[in-house]
Design an enzyme around this catalytic site. Structure first.
Site, short mmCIF file in Angstrom:
data_model
loop_
_atom_site.label_atom_id
_atom_site.label_comp_id
_atom_site.label_asym_id
_atom_site.label_seq_id
_atom_site.Cartn_x
_atom_site.Cartn_y
_atom_site.Cartn_z
N LYS A 1 0.85 -1.20 0.00
CA LYS A 1 0.00 0.00 0.00
C LYS A 1 0.88 1.24 0.00
CE LYS A 1 -3.91 2.04 2.59
NZ LYS A 1 -4.78 1.88 3.77
N SER B 1 -9.85 2.16 2.83
CA SER B 1 -8.90 2.91 2.04
C SER B 1 -7.93 2.02 1.24
CB SER B 1 -8.10 3.85 2.94
OG SER B 1 -7.27 3.12 3.83
N SER C 1 -10.16 -0.26 6.96
CA SER C 1 -9.57 -0.03 5.64
C SER C 1 -9.04 -1.29 4.96
CB SER C 1 -8.43 0.99 5.74
OG SER C 1 -8.97 2.27 5.90
#
Lengths: 534, 509
Positions: free
Chosen positions: A65, A153, A177
């Site tokens: 990420k 997210s 997330s």
């Protein structure tokens, strides 16, 4: 056996070619990756050597990420603020992955600094959910298919896994997330217990909630990476000590109701179903998925026990106060002075005050969602509001923790250190099971702009979604999203909500019970597979 | 004037002192603390520069020194305390907040007794916190430059209750605090170098009435400026309170202008920033258990007060005056404070402190002799050479031998001085034998009988008229014969012995 063979094939599938070609190809339509790394020259060289085989993640492709620091790729956090930023160091988790032989293929899209539930708040643009329904897969071209969100997210990580662009993806979870995008994309996602995986090099959103976690197609893959990353880190003051890890492992070994060979025979697995998680907003398809799993577990001999977590309804507001307050503090460093983007003041403006220089850059570079939360958090910390907001939220957080400690039969070894591991309480449950999301993946905003389904983008609605994921974050508990196979039952009417998109179920355990949660995840996977093949 | 004034008004002063801990590394990072000599931005790491993804890591050495300070100031140590973030945007504060202890400082309720004025000052609290970097305004380019060398250095803030009543007391408080912290190894306490800085709160009230509104003078970096600042503040507040139509002093933060010797407004209370204090979510609880505290307590150097008392009690009865003890202790005031609470151990002969040097030398020797050699002979010789005092020029064993040679009469006092001067000038290696050096330099006294008698006889032969004068009763002339002998022996002859020997010989004539 079939599962094992499947898994084995997946593990070895990436050895023969450079996965980057496929990533490049798919990414143009999914937008999961924001940076794709160069092929490491060592891969070719190492495949033949004996020692390379001993590395636990050899030949495994891993995506990271974009809010996790890498020294050889940019770390933008999907923000204009860090658009051109490359960290001078690797995060501890990246270092551990590299040491374990993983091939880090690139950085994945996310909401700006991890704030968002749809992965639409990103300078790199939204992630497109790569899932293909049975209806659409064959006949409709990609361009014409409905475009749904991958969730946020960590939408890029979830989509990358779902689209087979990598074996495992590193992601972060502050209030859901990992679990939400995993649910939307139909992949496995683990938010581990707080403190088990190092946060050094992970760009802070809300330190007391941020967890690094993992996504993959199977719990087995998640577990492989978890075993590599679950180690104390002296650079992270919140990283749990070796002593506590060993104590936790000892308790798990002794009392785990999932004995390897016969999971439910001699032990009674007690599964709790928290009533507060089945709110009105829950769509029937979600409800049915949970029922499917519960039924499968019951068939295997588990006890299903309704439980109550009465503070759940307060958890959401507490979460937003705490997370925003910490964010307003953690993001104060982005002022464009030492690193990151700096927008020069327009000529002729007053630059004598540093605050003018800062506010100009910060106003230009932070996106809407981040600005909103920073303002909320700033307010919550002001002297006038602190007692009513921040302190109240801290109290609610404690109530949420107490709720969980009350329903689990396992001791919370993090807060009740030194507790003897003589026995588990007879009352209470081993794990909790609840839906991961209130619905399937919503359409991306562009497609909904003019229609009545606009409500899917209502900010309050996206917050409502977090009701299901936020409590485990506040309590620092391990939570695993397992995709539930879509029921292709002819008897089900063509109900609008039975859209064939993925649905996930969360397994939540007591602090430190990550391996128990994953063990159960694997049991569920097998049960689902066999029920599907029946 | 001052007296008249103080009859009517009471001056109330409280002091917050920021003290830089003498640690090699910073409070929450492993970067080396910057020295003044370091070039800008050469002493920081990714954490100090607030890079994304960095986390604090508490330096236990800083905690130990902070605990030392708290113990020396008789504070209650809290078994659990926390760190908080104090938010404000400033270029030399790259992370946007300072980590401090706002809600629960680690030490409370201490005292410091001022030795000269005898007043007991209550310490309200001590907190651990980070220092900021430095902003330097460049007039040429009209821009501000940032130096991060100091960013994140460990500080303690020591806060008094409003117990001080005059500039004299304030000055003595700061000086005693400085001495105490230096002797505890907590800090350099160097105001000029910025390792000790004060914020002074001043208010005036009529005796018997409640305390007046206070003004805070920020960032004072010398005792001189502090006295001037307080004095100016007293006058300023008095002129407000005693105006023909008296007004209220408004609460504000003020600075001290070093050129005009005046305080000036920085900001009023209304403009005070909201620091939005928040518990630091990374650092958790700072626990100080009994073991930790005991460990620090056991290695606590004695306070200057305790050292002084010990020296007076031990050596006073053996003839060492309080004055010379004060001189001895004063010699240590310029010593470098070692890093991380290290001790100035004896084997590191280059940095032994004078008190330890003295203590060692006194074993088996007359302390009066020893203190004279250190505070008079050694100090005197060094100051004539323009060198600063240090015990590093000769090891205790060498100094001991030198003192013994003189006390035993093997060397005269003036030869001893000569030898010491030679050593200070040529700095021989620490394992050089002093006795051999004395021999090589021909400084060992002439033998007790034969040779001495012989020289005295030669003196009598050489100066017959002087001998006649002595014999006729003019005793003072004896000094000329003694002088002859001293010259002849190049100072090796002992004056007292030569006198009695000559008297003996002349009386037998």
């Amino acid at each position: 056996m079939r599962v094992a063979r499947l898994l084995l094939r997946r593990c070895l599938s990436t050895s023969s070619f450079d996965p980057r070609n496929a990533i490049h190809e798919k990414n143009s339509s999914i937008n999961a990756f924001v940076h794709i790394s160069d092929c490491p020259p060592t891969i070719e060289a190492e495949t033949s050597s004996q020692s390379a085989c001993s590395k636990p993640l050899q030949w495994t492709t891993v995506a990271v990420k974009d809010n996790i620091c890498t020294s050889d790729m940019p770390t933008t956090c999907s923000s204009a603020m860090l658009e051109n930023f490359t960290s001078p160091f690797d995060a501890t988790v990246v270092k551990l992955l590299k040491r374990a032989g993983a091939d880090i293929v690139g950085k994945t899209n996310c909401d700006e600094f991890g704030m968002g539930s749809l992965n639409t708040h990103s300078i790199h643009g939204p992630v497109i959910n790569p899932f293909q329904t049975l209806r659409s897969a064959a006949s409709v071209s990609w361009r014409n298919r409905e475009k749904r969100t991958a969730g946020g997210s960590s939408g890029g990580s979830a989509a990358a896994v779902a689209a087979d662009m990598c074996d495992i993806a590193l992601a972060t979870d502050t209030g859901g997330s990992i679990r939400l995008p995993a649910s939307y994309c139909g992949v496995v996602g683990l938010k581990p217990s707080y403190g088990l995986i190092s946060r050094w090099g992970v760009v802070s959103y809300a330190d007391s909630l941020d967890c690094v976690g993992l996504m993959a197609k199977s719990t087995f893959q998640v577990r492989r990476a978890f075993d590599v990353l679950e180690t104390p880190d002296p650079n992270d003051p919140t990283s749990v000590s070796k002593r506590l890890r060993e104590a936790t492992a000892g308790v798990l070994r002794e009392f785990s109701p999932l004995k390897r060979r016969s999971p439910f025979e001699d032990s009674q697995l007690r599964v709790g179903v928290p009533q507060e998680y089945f709110a009105q907003e829950l769509s029937p398809s979600i409800y049915n998925s949970v029922r499917t799993i519960l039924k499968a577990l019951k068939d295997l001999g588990a006890q299903i026990i309704p439980v109550s977590l009465p503070s759940t309804s307060y958890a959401l507001s507490a979460y937003y106060v705490l997370a925003s307050a910490e964010a307003s503090s953690n993001l104060a460093r982005y002022d464009g002075i030492e690193y990151g983007t700096r927008i020069p003041l327009p000529p002729g403006s007053d630059s004598r005050k540093a605050s003018k220089v800062y506010s100009h850059t910060r106003t230009q570079c932070f996106g809407d969602e981040v600005r909103k939360r920073l303002l909320l958090g700033t307010y919550a910390l002001t002297a006038d509001a602190f007692d009513n907001y921040f302190l109240q939220a801290q109290k609610v957080r404690q109530l949420v923790r107490n709720d969980f400690d009350r329903v689990f039969r396992w001791p919370n070894l993090r807060t009740a250190e030194g507790l003897s591991s003589s026995s588990l309480s007879a009352e209470g449950v081993d794990v909790l099971i609840h839906p991961s999301a209130i619905r399937t993946a919503p359409l991306l905003p562009r497609e909904t702009a003019s229609t009545a389904t606009k409500s899917s983008m209502d900010p309050l609605d996206t917050y409502l979604q977090d009701v299901l994921t936020v409590p485990a974050s506040l309590a620092g508990l391990p939570a695993l999203n397992i995709p539930v196979p879509t029921i292709q039952d002819d008897n089900v009417s063509a109900d609008s909500d039975q859209d064939g998109w993925p649905v996930g179920v969360s397994i939540v355990g007591q602090w430190g019970c990550d391996r128990l949660v994953m063990d159960l995840g694997m049991v569920v996977e097998v049960a689902m597979l066999s029920s599907n093949t029946q | 004037m001052a007296r008249l004034f103080s009859d009517a008004w009471q001056v109330v002063i409280g002091i917050e002192t920021h003290v830089q801990l003498k640690c090699r590394q910073k409070l929450f990072s492993r970067a080396t603390n910057g020295l003044l000599s370091d070039s800008p931005n050469s002493r920081y790491n990714v954490f100090d520069a607030a890079f994304p993804g960095t986390l604090p890591k508490l330096n236990p050495k800083c905690v130990d020194l902070a605990v030392r300070a708290a113990l020396a100031l008789n504070c209650n140590l809290k078994p659990r305390s926390n760190f908080d973030r104090k938010h404000y945007f400033y270029p030399d504060q790259p992370v946007g907040y300072q980590i401090t202890q706002y809600y629960s400082p680690f030490a409370l309720d201490g005292t410091l007794t001022l030795p000269k004025l005898g007043r007991r000052v209550r310490i309200k609290q001590i907190q651990l916190e980070q220092d900021t970097g430095k902003s330097v305004f460049d007039y040429k380019t009209q821009s501000t430059l940032v130096d991060l060398n100091r960013a994140g250095a460990g500080l303690i803030e020591i806060v008094t209750e409003p117990d001080l009543r005059s500039t004299e007391e304030a000055a003595e408080y700061v000086r005693s605090l400085q001495t105490l912290l230096r002797s505890m190894g907590v800090s350099d306490g160097n105001m000029e170098a910025g390792s000790l800085r004060c914020d002074i709160n001043v208010s005036l009230n009529r005796h018997g009435e409640p305390l007046g509104t206070r003004c805070e003078i920020k960032n004072i970096n010398s005792v001189r400026f502090m006295v001037a600042g307080i004095q100016h503040e007293i006058e300023r507040q008095k002129s407000i309170l005693c105006a023909p139509s008296p007004m209220q002093v408004s609460q504000e933060t003020r600075g001290f202008d070093e050129h005009r010797w005046e305080t000036y407004t920085i900001r009023s209370k209304e403009d005070a920033p909201d620091y939005r204090y928040m518990p630091d979510p990374n650092l958790g609880t700072l626990t100080l258990d009994e073991n930790t505290i005991e460990h620090v307590r056991n290695r606590l150097p004695p306070t200057p007060e305790a050292t002084r008392n010990r020296l007076i009690n031990t050596y006073g009865p053996r003839g060492v005056s309080e004055d010379s003890i004060d001189v001895l202790m004063g010699l240590d005031s310029s010593l470098d404070v070692p890093f991380d609470g290290g001790t100035i151990s004896n084997h590191e002969s280059h940095s032994t402190n004078s008190v330890a040097y003295f203590d060692t030398l006194c074993k088996g020797r007359d302390p009066r002799e020893v203190i004279n050699w250190i505070t008079q002979t050694l100090l005197g010789l060094l100051s004539t050479m323009g060198k600063s005092f240090s015990t590093s020029y000769l090891a205790t064993s060498q100094m001991g031998t030198l003192i013994d040679l003189v006390s035993n009469g093997e060397m005269t006092r003036s030869s001893g001085r000569l030898l010491l001067r030679h050593i200070l000038l040529h700095s021989p290696s620490p394992d050089t034998s002093i006795r051999r050096l004395a021999k090589d330099l021909d400084l060992i006294s002439i033998g007790p009988t034969d040779h001495a008698d012989e020289i005295c006889r030669r003196a009598i032969e050489a100066l017959p008229s002087e001998v006649a004068a002595i014999r006729s009763g003019n005793k003072n002339v004896l000094n000329r014969l003694i002088g002859w002998v001293v010259r002849e022996t190049k100072g090796k002859a002992d004056v007292q012995k030569t006198r009695s020997r000559l008297e003996d010989l002349i009386s037998k004539m």
